[in-house]
Design an enzyme around this catalytic site. Structure first.
Site, PDB file in Angstrom:
ATOM      1  N   SER A 211       0.848  -1.192   0.000  1.00  0.00           N
ATOM      2  CA  SER A 211       0.000   0.000   0.000  1.00  0.00           C
ATOM      3  C   SER A 211       0.886   1.245   0.000  1.00  0.00           C
ATOM      4  CB  SER A 211      -0.956  -0.044   1.191  1.00  0.00           C
ATOM      5  OG  SER A 211      -2.001   0.880   1.050  1.00  0.00           O
ATOM      6  N   GLU A 341      -8.734  -6.120  -4.544  1.00  0.00           N
ATOM      7  CA  GLU A 341      -8.189  -4.975  -3.816  1.00  0.00           C
ATOM      8  C   GLU A 341      -9.255  -4.032  -3.251  1.00  0.00           C
ATOM      9  OE1 GLU A 341      -5.136  -4.110  -3.050  1.00  0.00           O
ATOM     10  OE2 GLU A 341      -3.768  -5.146  -4.411  1.00  0.00           O
ATOM     11  N   HIS A 447      -7.544  -5.842  -0.253  1.00  0.00           N
ATOM     12  CA  HIS A 447      -6.315  -5.073  -0.048  1.00  0.00           C
ATOM     13  C   HIS A 447      -5.663  -5.448   1.288  1.00  0.00           C
ATOM     14  CE1 HIS A 447      -3.718  -1.568  -0.717  1.00  0.00           C
ATOM     15  NE2 HIS A 447      -3.917  -1.206   0.533  1.00  0.00           N
TER      16      HIS A 447
END
Length: 536
Positions: A211, A341, A447
């Site tokens: 991230s 995600e 995610h």
């Protein structure tokens, strides 16, 4: 239930006192390493040792707020490294509450295999930059014992300044110096100076992150200032081209772009300073540095200054443009995304902005894309092909924002360096977030859901543990040799155009090569949504 992590930290703090009272000398359970700034005493855990809370730069407090990191002073005696240092100032990710953490936060943590490295075979170093949108997170939230024990790697997790403390810009600063990235570079310089002391090879340094940590790795790949500080890179769910369409999650949101022109950050900084009452020419920074951290750590300022600036000495070009131009460091790269995600992000907004039916789905398409693109997307992603309209929209956003931009970057990188692409595909991955899962949008492989397979976070099933072993083998072999080829694991081919992506899932046949460009409609996205629409 007690927080056993906190209990362990408190016990670690008390242990030196107990040893002193008993007259006991440090033993194998309290290993000592002499760093370039003084010795540190860690904690032994049998097969691995940890050294936590090691300062790698001077505290960026008072007059050092918004200055590049300075060297930490050498300490006298043996410094206890049995507990993590303070986390950087941040706000709760979910819910309400004031800021936590400290500006005195530039600490790192080392996890190393116990015992000496074999003669002539120093261990690789893996330096982890945490995620959290550049406004939350900390290095000590990640336990990399699996990589140390199974992979024989020395893993370093790093804190760096967040939000307004890490990415502020102002004319009196001469721009937006990207202090968060400067902190990370300081940590990499610490690694270069101290790797051998922990039995590791300073010439085999891998930077990896997820991230915001992955965006950080992208920045270092394209930053002249980071030259020579690392030798391989792993980019997890945050490529140089990551972006999200306008109004993707909420009606008032513009296009999400993690990298912005420096002039934008500087203008935002001047406006913020004036609103804080610090607008006297020549004295703005002095005024701002006198403010209490709580006055700066507001939701508005922490979010506003969570974007990395380019157009300066650190990042001369927007990173995705730098990749296209071939202006990046020539190191092997692993990069990838999770299969679902955007489900995690979309799930947090559905209560306020639901997608109950096909009409709402079409409205989302019309609000985020021009009419021809909306029609093309609906043809490729008909709502009837998905369990719910919310799943359809999350799939659109995942492919447009993460998967296809990552593969696009891989093609640019692959013209010059070896690239290995993956897709984490375990839709049964454990949910470690504690966030509510809407009934019409299961998280799947959302995610960050690959993190428990690389770090000790939550329990895994036996098939998932076997997948974790394979992933750890790939990651650490890459750190050692530049090739993710682990004994007993399926081969991982180099990727040149998105047609050779390793899908990672548990069970027989779960690790296999897929044509991700075809599966995720990347020809559509390359033609219709190449990336950036300025909205701020």
């Amino acid at each position: 239930m007690p927080d056993f992590r906190q209990v362990r930290r408190r016990c670690a703090l008390l242990l030196p006192v107990v040893l002193l009272l008993l007259g006991a000398a440090p033993g194998p359970d309290r290993p000592v390493v002499d760093t370039d700034r003084g010795p540190v005493r860690g904690v032994g855990h049998g097969a691995y040792d940890t050294f936590e809370g090691i300062p790698f730069a001077a505290p960026p407090t008072g007059p050092l707020r918004w200055r590049l990191p300075e060297p930490v002073r050498r300490w006298e005696g043996v410094r206890d490294a049995g507990a993590a240092g303070p986390r950087c100032v941040q706000l709760p990710v979910v819910g309400t509450g004031g800021p936590t953490g400290s500006e005195d936060c530039l600490y790192l943590n080392v996890t190393a295999p116990a015992g000496r490295a074999a003669a002539g075979r120093p261990r690789p170093v893996m330096v982890w930059f945490h995620g959290g949108g550049f406004f939350s997170g900390a290095g000590d939230a990640y336990r990399p014992d699996r990589a140390a024990v199974q992979g024989g790697a020395v893993v370093v997790t790093v804190n760096y300044r967040l939000g307004v403390f890490g990415l502020f810009g102002h004319p009196e600063l001469g721009g937006a110096p990207d202090f968060a990235l400067a902190d990370q570079r300081a940590a990499l310089r610490w690694v270069r100076a101290n790797a051998e002391r922990f039995g590791a090879d300073p010439h085999h340094v891998t930077v990896f992150g997820e991230s915001a940590g992955a965006l950080s790795v992208c920045a270092h790949l394209t930053s002249p200032a980071s030259a020579g500080l690392f030798h391989r890179a792993i980019v997890q769910s945050g490529s140089c081209s990551t972006t999200a369409p306008p109004r993707a999650l909420l009606p008032g949101l513009g296009t999400y772009e993690p990298f912005v022109p420096e002039r934008q950050t500087v203008a935002d900084g001047a406006l913020a300073a004036a609103r804080l009452g610090c607008d006297r020419p020549g004295g703005v920074l002095d005024c701002l540095r006198r403010l209490d951290p709580a006055a700066l750590a507001t939701a508005e300022l922490m979010q506003r200054f969570s974007l990395v600036s380019y157009g300066n000495d650190v990042l001369p070009l927007e990173p995705r443009r730098a990749l296209e131009a071939g202006r990046f460091h020539r190191v092997p790269v692993i990069q990838g995304a999770t299969r679902d995600e955007m489900r995690l992000f979309l799930a947090q907004t559905l209560a306020a902005y639901p997608i109950p039916d096909e009409g709402a789905y079409r409205a989302r398409l019309a609000q985020s894309f021009d009419a021809p693109t909306a029609r093309a997307v609906e043809a490729s992603y008909p709502v009837s092909a998905f369990a719910t309209p919310a799943v359809a929209w999350a799939t659109v956003l995942t492919d447009a924002s993460f998967v296809c931009p990552t593969l696009r970057d891989g093609a640019a990188l692959g013209r010059h360096v070896p690239v290995y692409a993956y897709r984490f595909s375990d839709r049964g991955a454990p949910d470690f977030t504690g966030l509510p899962e809407p009934p019409d949008l299961p998280y799947g492989a959302a995610h960050g859901f690959e993190l428990p397979y690389l770090f000790t976070v939550v329990p895994l099933t036996e098939p998932q543990r076997r997948l974790a072993d394979r992933m750890t083998g790939y990651w650490t072999a890459f750190a050692r040799t530049g090739v993710p080829a682990a004994p007993g694991a399926p081969p991982w081919p180099r990727d040149r155009n998105g047609s050779a992506v390793l899908s990672l899932a548990p069970g027989a046949g779960g690790i296999r090569t897929v044509d991700a460009r075809a599966e995720h409609h990347c020809a559509l996205w390359d033609a219709r949504w190449p990336g950036v629409t300025r909205t701020r």
